[in-house]
Design a protein around this motif. Sequence first.
Motif, mmCIF file in Angstrom:
data_model
loop_
_atom_site.group_PDB
_atom_site.id
_atom_site.type_symbol
_atom_site.label_atom_id
_atom_site.label_comp_id
_atom_site.label_asym_id
_atom_site.label_seq_id
_atom_site.Cartn_x
_atom_site.Cartn_y
_atom_site.Cartn_z
ATOM 1 N N GLU A 54 14.904 32.875 74.757
ATOM 2 C CA GLU A 54 15.477 32.504 73.472
ATOM 3 C C GLU A 54 15.735 31.006 73.428
ATOM 4 O O GLU A 54 15.683 30.323 74.442
ATOM 5 C CB GLU A 54 16.755 33.295 73.206
ATOM 6 N N LEU B 101 13.833 35.506 68.346
ATOM 7 C CA LEU B 101 13.706 34.340 69.217
ATOM 8 C C LEU B 101 14.879 33.378 69.010
ATOM 9 O O LEU B 101 15.446 32.850 69.967
ATOM 10 C CB LEU B 101 12.374 33.629 68.939
ATOM 11 N N LYS C 289 17.714 34.260 67.543
ATOM 12 C CA LYS C 289 18.958 35.049 67.542
ATOM 13 C C LYS C 289 19.745 34.881 66.235
ATOM 14 O O LYS C 289 20.947 34.589 66.259
ATOM 15 C CB LYS C 289 19.838 34.700 68.745
#
Length: 155
Positions: free
Chosen positions: A3, A101, A103
């Motif tokens: 992330e 990715l 969040k």
Amino acid sequence: MSEVAVGKPIPDFVAASTHGDISQETLHGRTTVVYFYPKDSTPGCTTQAQGFRDHHQDFADAGCQIVGVSRDSLKSHANFTEKQGLPFALIADPDENLCELFKVMKMKNMYGKQVRGIERSTFLIDKQGVLIKEWRGLRVPGHVDEVLKAVREQA
């Protein structure tokens, strides 16, 4: 897929947009604002898009490109782009790959019900593809000016 995190390069991705496929590689070499918004043609999202549209030249003059992202389809994005005269790309993320990715998917209250949706968020990525600043859970009024200020300070 890892992330995103401030101070780290954004992970590789490829996504369909109103301007063709966009990837981490195509963003490389230019400062980029990536903003996530809940839905095309809703009041807050329209106001936000208009703000980025109205300051598009200011961002360009600072060497920065703008990319919007929502879960809407490319067709919806094309209609929104045409109606609002948006000069920047909108990424269609119906499978929520970029949303995950970055969040930005959150549980939100809507008319008294819990719904899963995009938390309005903006990310500033430098020319080398490193995330340098993020705004999460933001409010639309004054936000575009705040992002433009950060871009100018970074340039």
